[in-house]
Design an enzyme around this catalytic site. Structure first.
Site, PDB file in Angstrom:
ATOM      1  N   LYS A  52       6.269   8.573  -3.923  1.00 13.65           N
ATOM      2  CA  LYS A  52       5.518   7.316  -3.736  1.00 13.65           C
ATOM      3  C   LYS A  52       4.004   7.484  -3.760  1.00 13.65           C
ATOM      4  O   LYS A  52       3.260   6.598  -3.359  1.00 13.65           O
ATOM      5  CB  LYS A  52       5.925   6.580  -2.435  1.00 13.65           C
ATOM      6  N   THR A 123       7.268  16.097 -10.939  1.00 15.07           N
ATOM      7  CA  THR A 123       8.178  16.622  -9.915  1.00 15.07           C
ATOM      8  C   THR A 123       7.623  16.343  -8.519  1.00 15.07           C
ATOM      9  O   THR A 123       6.409  16.239  -8.345  1.00 15.07           O
ATOM     10  CB  THR A 123       8.407  18.150 -10.071  1.00 15.07           C
ATOM     11  N   HIS A 124       8.553  16.228  -7.553  1.00 11.96           N
ATOM     12  CA  HIS A 124       8.152  16.103  -6.140  1.00 11.96           C
ATOM     13  C   HIS A 124       8.493  17.387  -5.387  1.00 11.96           C
ATOM     14  O   HIS A 124       8.462  17.409  -4.156  1.00 11.96           O
ATOM     15  CB  HIS A 124       8.929  14.986  -5.438  1.00 11.96           C
ATOM     16  N   ARG A 146      -1.780  11.077  -1.876  1.00  8.63           N
ATOM     17  CA  ARG A 146      -1.972   9.678  -1.441  1.00  8.63           C
ATOM     18  C   ARG A 146      -1.885   9.651   0.068  1.00  8.63           C
ATOM     19  O   ARG A 146      -1.108  10.430   0.653  1.00  8.63           O
ATOM     20  CB  ARG A 146      -0.883   8.777  -2.035  1.00  8.63           C
ATOM     21  N   SER A 154       5.644   2.822   1.385  1.00  7.98           N
ATOM     22  CA  SER A 154       6.158   2.686   0.024  1.00  7.98           C
ATOM     23  C   SER A 154       7.577   3.269  -0.070  1.00  7.98           C
ATOM     24  O   SER A 154       8.458   2.697  -0.710  1.00  7.98           O
ATOM     25  CB  SER A 154       5.210   3.404  -0.941  1.00  7.98           C
ATOM     26  N   MET A 247       1.483  -2.758 -16.085  1.00 10.26           N
ATOM     27  CA  MET A 247       2.682  -1.923 -15.949  1.00 10.26           C
ATOM     28  C   MET A 247       3.826  -2.684 -15.289  1.00 10.26           C
ATOM     29  O   MET A 247       4.980  -2.530 -15.650  1.00 10.26           O
ATOM     30  CB  MET A 247       2.354  -0.671 -15.116  1.00 10.26           C
ATOM     31  N   ARG A 269       5.797  -2.239  -6.276  1.00 12.01           N
ATOM     32  CA  ARG A 269       5.734  -3.123  -5.127  1.00 12.01           C
ATOM     33  C   ARG A 269       4.374  -3.806  -5.052  1.00 12.01           C
ATOM     34  O   ARG A 269       4.204  -4.901  -5.569  1.00 12.01           O
ATOM     35  CB  ARG A 269       6.014  -2.276  -3.874  1.00 12.01           C
ATOM     36  N   LYS A 270       3.360  -3.166  -4.460  1.00  9.88           N
ATOM     37  CA  LYS A 270       2.058  -3.818  -4.287  1.00  9.88           C
ATOM     38  C   LYS A 270       0.914  -3.054  -4.955  1.00  9.88           C
ATOM     39  O   LYS A 270      -0.044  -3.654  -5.409  1.00  9.88           O
ATOM     40  CB  LYS A 270       1.723  -3.953  -2.802  1.00  9.88           C
ATOM     41  N   GLY A 271       0.987  -1.733  -4.900  1.00  8.77           N
ATOM     42  CA  GLY A 271      -0.054  -0.921  -5.532  1.00  8.77           C
ATOM     43  C   GLY A 271      -1.420  -1.077  -4.897  1.00  8.77           C
ATOM     44  O   GLY A 271      -2.422  -1.156  -5.607  1.00  8.77           O
TER      45      GLY A 271
HETATM   46  P1  A3P Z   1       3.493   0.705  -3.223  1.00  9.48           P
HETATM   47  O1  A3P Z   1       4.923   0.797  -2.828  1.00  9.48           O
HETATM   48  O2  A3P Z   1       2.550   0.961  -2.079  1.00  9.48           O
HETATM   49  O3  A3P Z   1       3.174  -0.558  -3.929  1.00  9.48           O
HETATM   50  P2  A3P Z   1       5.798   6.536  -7.270  1.00  9.48           P
HETATM   51  O4  A3P Z   1       5.648   6.189  -8.707  1.00  9.48           O
HETATM   52  O5  A3P Z   1       5.349   7.927  -6.922  1.00  9.48           O
HETATM   53  O6  A3P Z   1       7.156   6.227  -6.771  1.00  9.48           O
HETATM   54  O7  A3P Z   1       4.750   5.642  -6.461  1.00  9.48           O
HETATM   55  C1  A3P Z   1       4.972   4.269  -6.319  1.00  9.48           C
HETATM   56  C2  A3P Z   1       3.730   3.615  -5.762  1.00  9.48           C
HETATM   57  O8  A3P Z   1       2.718   3.582  -6.785  1.00  9.48           O
HETATM   58  C3  A3P Z   1       4.015   2.161  -5.394  1.00  9.48           C
HETATM   59  O9  A3P Z   1       3.187   1.884  -4.262  1.00  9.48           O
HETATM   60  C4  A3P Z   1       3.568   1.436  -6.632  1.00  9.48           C
HETATM   61  O10 A3P Z   1       3.288   0.086  -6.452  1.00  9.48           O
HETATM   62  C5  A3P Z   1       2.309   2.234  -6.970  1.00  9.48           C
HETATM   63  N1  A3P Z   1       1.903   2.011  -8.381  1.00  9.48           N
HETATM   64  C6  A3P Z   1       2.667   2.047  -9.482  1.00  9.48           C
HETATM   65  N2  A3P Z   1       1.947   1.736 -10.577  1.00  9.48           N
HETATM   66  C7  A3P Z   1       0.691   1.520 -10.151  1.00  9.48           C
HETATM   67  C8  A3P Z   1      -0.528   1.140 -10.809  1.00  9.48           C
HETATM   68  N3  A3P Z   1      -0.590   0.947 -12.118  1.00  9.48           N
HETATM   69  N4  A3P Z   1      -1.640   0.974 -10.043  1.00  9.48           N
HETATM   70  C9  A3P Z   1      -1.603   1.175  -8.695  1.00  9.48           C
HETATM   71  N5  A3P Z   1      -0.479   1.525  -8.026  1.00  9.48           N
HETATM   72  C10 A3P Z   1       0.647   1.690  -8.741  1.00  9.48           C
END
Ligand code: A3P
Length: 308
Positions: A52, A123-124, A146, A154, A247, A269-271
């Protein structure tokens, strides 16, 4: 959650180590053995993130940089191709079968082995579970940090949205995290393990919050690290196709979405930065800061201040 489901490891997870819970979709045997032998190519670009921390976003940024003169290609990718998470699958874990998920394919076999170079390899995993050749061939590797409060909120959202994780109540989830019992384990240990490489020339340490604040400069920095000098026009294009709104819209119809998401789930979700304020109670925030700052200090990485 019923009483049975609240017992650790949660349904759809298992213990890889006494204190390291993994999602059942990440096959234990693969993690313990075969992934170590994954053939790394010299021109691979690895992307290391805690769950996340912006994996999908950064993968898309890398894809845009690598295909800056053919951005249309980004629209043709399935979700598995967009984020080919190294450790994903194969799995026929009984918990997954119970949920009607028959066969989770191995990303290595279905995407990465046949992907044209240069590949993006997200990778995580902790370094000790990564392919041995990552540390001998040393391909370009981007690390995205982050702030852990937003990562946690998230991840909580992720539990509600994806078919591979159990929906949980916030308070239970928070307490489990404080005990180190959310998937992929605690953040300070993950950060410490990767921070060791931060000054190596093949390793670029970046932050989600900086990507948010200065996307153009951040993309320029990543491109430069990959040996590409993008023009102003190219940078603007890369910023546009990797913006949250762009996206999110593209991912609404992306191939493979239903395989990952519950019908009510959202992929992005919110970003934003600081959404933890809408979820943490005052007491949870205090407990979190006490634990995190304490642990970061013990690990010698307490100078890494976060923009919470
Ligand atoms: P939130 O859940 O806080 O919105 P991952 O890809 O590692 O699973 O991370 C997901 C997180 O990255 C989510 O955070 C998602 O909304 C955010 N994210 C994905 N695309 C993004 C973008 N273009 N700009 C900013 N945040 C983004």
């Amino acid at each position: 959650m019923n009483d049975q489901e609240m017992k650790l490891p949660w349904k759809l997870t298992y213990f890889l180590e006494p204190d390291l819970i993994m999602p059942a979709i990440m096959d234990e045997t693969q993690l313990r053995t075969t992934l170590k032998d994954f053939e790394v190519r010299d021109d691979d670009v690895f992307l290391v993130t805690y769950p996340k921390a912006g994996t999908n976003w950064t993968c898309e940024i890398l894809d845009a940089i690598l295909n800056i003169d053919n951005l249309e290609v980004l629209k043709t990718r399935s979700l598995a191709e967009k984020v080919p998470l190294l450790e994903f699958g194969p799995s026929r874990h009984p918990d997954l079968l119970e949920d009607g998920i028959q066969d989770v394919p191995s990303i290595v076999e279905t995407v990465l082995n046949s992907a044209p170079s240069p590949r993006r390899v997200p990778t995580h995993l902790l370094p000790k579970y990564c392919p041995s050749q990552l540390f001998t061939k040393k391909p370009k590797t981007v690390f995205i940090d982050r702030n852990p409060k937003d990562c946690l909120v998230s991840l909580f959202g992720w539990h509600q949205y994806v078919r591979f994780l159990l929906p949980v109540e916030w308070d239970i989830f928070f307490d489990a995290h404080m005990d180190g019992h959310t998937v992929y384990g605690p953040y300070p240990e993950f950060l410490k393990a990767w921070y060791e490489y931060k000054d190596e020339p093949w390793f670029l340490f970046m932050r989600y919050e900086d990507l948010k604040k200065t996307p153009k400069e951040s993309i320029k920095k990543i491109a430069k690290f990959l040996g590409k000098d993008l023009t102003d026009d190219q940078l603007n294009k890369a910023v546009r196709v990797t913006s949250f709104d762009y996206m999110k819209k593209a991912n609404e119809t992306v191939k493979g979405r239903d395989f990952y998401l519950r019908p009510t789930g959202v992929w992005q979700r919110k970003g934003v930065v600081g959404d933890w304020r809408n979820r943490f109670t005052v007491a949870q925030n205090e407990a979190f800061e006490k634990y995190y700052y304490g642990r970061m200090k013990e690990l010698g990485i307490d100078h890494l201040n976060y923009t919470f």
